[in-house]
Design a protein around this motif. Structure first.
Motif, PDB file in Angstrom:
ATOM      1  N   VAL A 184      30.287 -16.946  24.189  1.00  0.00           N
ATOM      2  CA  VAL A 184      30.555 -18.384  24.030  1.00  0.00           C
ATOM      3  C   VAL A 184      30.630 -18.737  22.555  1.00  0.00           C
ATOM      4  N   ASP A 185      31.696 -19.411  22.181  1.00  0.00           N
ATOM      5  CA  ASP A 185      31.886 -19.832  20.796  1.00  0.00           C
ATOM      6  C   ASP A 185      31.266 -21.212  20.599  1.00  0.00           C
ATOM      7  N   LEU A 186      30.215 -21.267  19.760  1.00  0.00           N
ATOM      8  CA  LEU A 186      29.550 -22.544  19.481  1.00  0.00           C
ATOM      9  C   LEU A 186      29.884 -23.030  18.077  1.00  0.00           C
ATOM     10  N   SER A 187      30.887 -22.418  17.455  1.00  0.00           N
ATOM     11  CA  SER A 187      31.212 -22.795  16.079  1.00  0.00           C
ATOM     12  C   SER A 187      32.231 -23.937  16.036  1.00  0.00           C
ATOM     13  N   ARG A 188      32.702 -24.351  17.201  1.00  0.00           N
ATOM     14  CA  ARG A 188      33.679 -25.442  17.277  1.00  0.00           C
ATOM     15  C   ARG A 188      33.050 -26.685  17.889  1.00  0.00           C
ATOM     16  N   GLU A 189      33.837 -27.735  17.912  1.00  0.00           N
ATOM     17  CA  GLU A 189      33.288 -29.012  18.392  1.00  0.00           C
ATOM     18  C   GLU A 189      32.772 -28.921  19.828  1.00  0.00           C
ATOM     19  N   VAL A 190      33.614 -28.335  20.692  1.00  0.00           N
ATOM     20  CA  VAL A 190      33.216 -28.159  22.085  1.00  0.00           C
ATOM     21  C   VAL A 190      33.035 -26.658  22.334  1.00  0.00           C
ATOM     22  N   PRO A 191      31.949 -26.260  22.990  1.00  0.00           N
ATOM     23  CA  PRO A 191      31.749 -24.834  23.277  1.00  0.00           C
ATOM     24  C   PRO A 191      32.926 -24.252  24.067  1.00  0.00           C
ATOM     25  N   ILE A 192      33.318 -23.046  23.720  1.00  0.00           N
ATOM     26  CA  ILE A 192      34.423 -22.393  24.430  1.00  0.00           C
ATOM     27  C   ILE A 192      33.968 -21.045  24.973  1.00  0.00           C
ATOM     28  N   LEU A 193      34.230 -20.833  26.248  1.00  0.00           N
ATOM     29  CA  LEU A 193      33.956 -19.538  26.869  1.00  0.00           C
ATOM     30  C   LEU A 193      35.081 -18.581  26.485  1.00  0.00           C
ATOM     31  N   LEU A 194      34.743 -17.530  25.722  1.00  0.00           N
ATOM     32  CA  LEU A 194      35.773 -16.582  25.269  1.00  0.00           C
ATOM     33  C   LEU A 194      35.864 -15.355  26.162  1.00  0.00           C
ATOM     34  N   ARG A 195      34.712 -14.961  26.713  1.00  0.00           N
ATOM     35  CA  ARG A 195      34.721 -13.811  27.627  1.00  0.00           C
ATOM     36  C   ARG A 195      33.707 -14.071  28.728  1.00  0.00           C
ATOM     37  N   VAL A 216      42.876 -17.364  27.824  1.00  0.00           N
ATOM     38  CA  VAL A 216      42.949 -15.910  27.943  1.00  0.00           C
ATOM     39  C   VAL A 216      42.033 -15.369  29.047  1.00  0.00           C
ATOM     40  N   VAL A 217      40.925 -16.085  29.297  1.00  0.00           N
ATOM     41  CA  VAL A 217      39.939 -15.621  30.269  1.00  0.00           C
ATOM     42  C   VAL A 217      40.549 -15.459  31.661  1.00  0.00           C
TER      43      VAL A 217
END
Ligand code: TXA
Ligand code: MG
Length: 347
Positions: A184-195, A216-217
């Motif tokens: 999970v990417d927490l470096s952006r405004e909204v968390p994004i599930l990457l894998r 992509v997921v």
């Protein structure tokens, strides 16, 4: 301790020997609750470089850093631990969840593939935790397979791929979950599930209230994954030597389609990989059961192992039953779609 092609294979009791190798800048593979990882001192540029060489991994594909205690993250990230990260750590660590945050200066660029963010997780496995604590180092560790091959869930898989290429392997038997951690990417405004992985999208959403899913997921097409935020998601992956075809849709239709495909492929050595629910429908071909759809962990645990077994048996084409994208099914299907190189038949 035994030695294979110069690689030392340690038992659980020989962790101390493994820590010495890691402190000397060598590579040691170890079990985690997801898959085996190939560890090196995450802060040692030279050691980390040798991970990429041993795996044949593209250098722009960043590594996950494994830590043994929550506070170890502070050294690796540039600002304090954000509130959302703290929440996820409290709930899911140790466990199969990797957090992406802005990186500190201390983390070399080779470890993060040149990105200004870093991936961190605390694995939930006694051997991994003991190894990290006794080494006293954060360990960068990608899955311990040759790049592109199915991830290793047994020490034998690591030996097959990496004996002669790494200093040591700790044999801890079969790993628990069988697919890699959720990223999970927490470096952006909204968390994004990457894998997708062991911690499900549904669980993340319950905790965070808001999570985007990187397209992509769920991607079904190779060209969609070229623009991945997570560099690892754009490569062909988890692939056996055999050609893989994934059949997706309603169970009844999948069942019939696989039967038709078996008949249409009589000239090939065919393998079939299905759930326990479809076990009885195919005879005269090599059928492997992934596990029951009522217990998806059985399936996540077995998929990579079965793909490797088909290769050993000289199977040329593997037909796989697709599952629903719910819960752990999302992680399983993400891996299967990639191992099929996006050859998907929808019925
Ligand atoms: O369960 C796991 O995560 C296993 C065990 C050994 O811990 N490790 C693992 O590592 O699967 P690896 O290297 O096979 O996959 C790491 C994934 C890749 O898709 C990579 O691109 C992504 O994490 N990643 C790492 N750092 C990243 C970053 N800074 N930004 C975005 N994605 C990142
Ligand atoms: Mg991997």
């Amino acid at each position: 301790m035994r030695s294979i092609k110069g690689t030392k294979v340690f038992s659980e009791k020989e962790i101390k020997d493994a820590t010495e190798l890691l402190r000397a800048g060598e590579l040691v593979a170890f079990p985690t609750e997801t898959v085996y990882g190939l560890g090196a001192n995450a802060l040692d540029e030279r050691a980390v470089k040798s991970i990429f060489t041993a795996k044949g991994r593209p250098s722009d594909n960043p590594l996950i850093i494994h830590i043994g205690e929550e506070k170890d993250i502070e050294n690796l990230i540039s600002e304090g631990v954000p509130q959302l990260a703290k929440k996820l750590m409290d709930k899911f660590w140790p466990g199969p969840l990797t957090l992406i945050l802005p990186k500190s200066q201390k983390v070399p660029e080779v470890t993060t593939g040149g990105l200004n963010t870093v991936a961190v997780r605390m694995p939930d496995h006694p051997i991994a935790l003991k190894l990290i604590k006794e080494t006293g180092l954060p360990l960068a560790a990608p899955s311990a397979n040759l790049s592109g091959k199915p991830s290793p869930t047994l020490a034998e898989h690591v030996i097959e791929d990496l004996a002669g290429r790494v200093a040591g392997i700790i044999d801890g038997g079969q790993t628990g979950l069988g697919v890699e951690s959720t990223v999970v990417d927490l470096s952006r405004e909204v968390p994004i599930l990457l894998r997708p992985g062991g911690v499900t999208y549904e669980e993340l959403l319950a905790e965070l209230g808001q999570v985007q899913i990187d397209p992509v997921v769920k991607s079904k097409f190779a060209n969609e994954s070229k623009a991945a935020i997570s560099p690892g998601m754009k490569y062909r992956h988890y692939a056996p030597q055999a050609e893989v075809i994934l059949i997706e849709g309603k169970e009844d239709k999948i069942k019939d389609k696989i039967k038709k495909l078996i008949n249409a492929n009589e000239d090939k050595k065919i393998g079939v990989m299905v759930s326990k629910e479809l076990e009885d429908y195919y005879s005269g071909v090599n059928v492997k059961i992934m596990g029951s759809k009522d217990n998806l962990i059985e399936i996540s645990q077995s998929i990579f192992k079965l793909l490797r077994e088909f290769d050993e048996e000289g199977i040329e084409r593997i037909l796989i039953e697709g599952l629903e994208l719910k819960g752990l099914g999302l992680a399983i299907m993400n891996r299967l779609r990639k191992s099929a190189a996006y050859q998907i038949i929808e019925v």
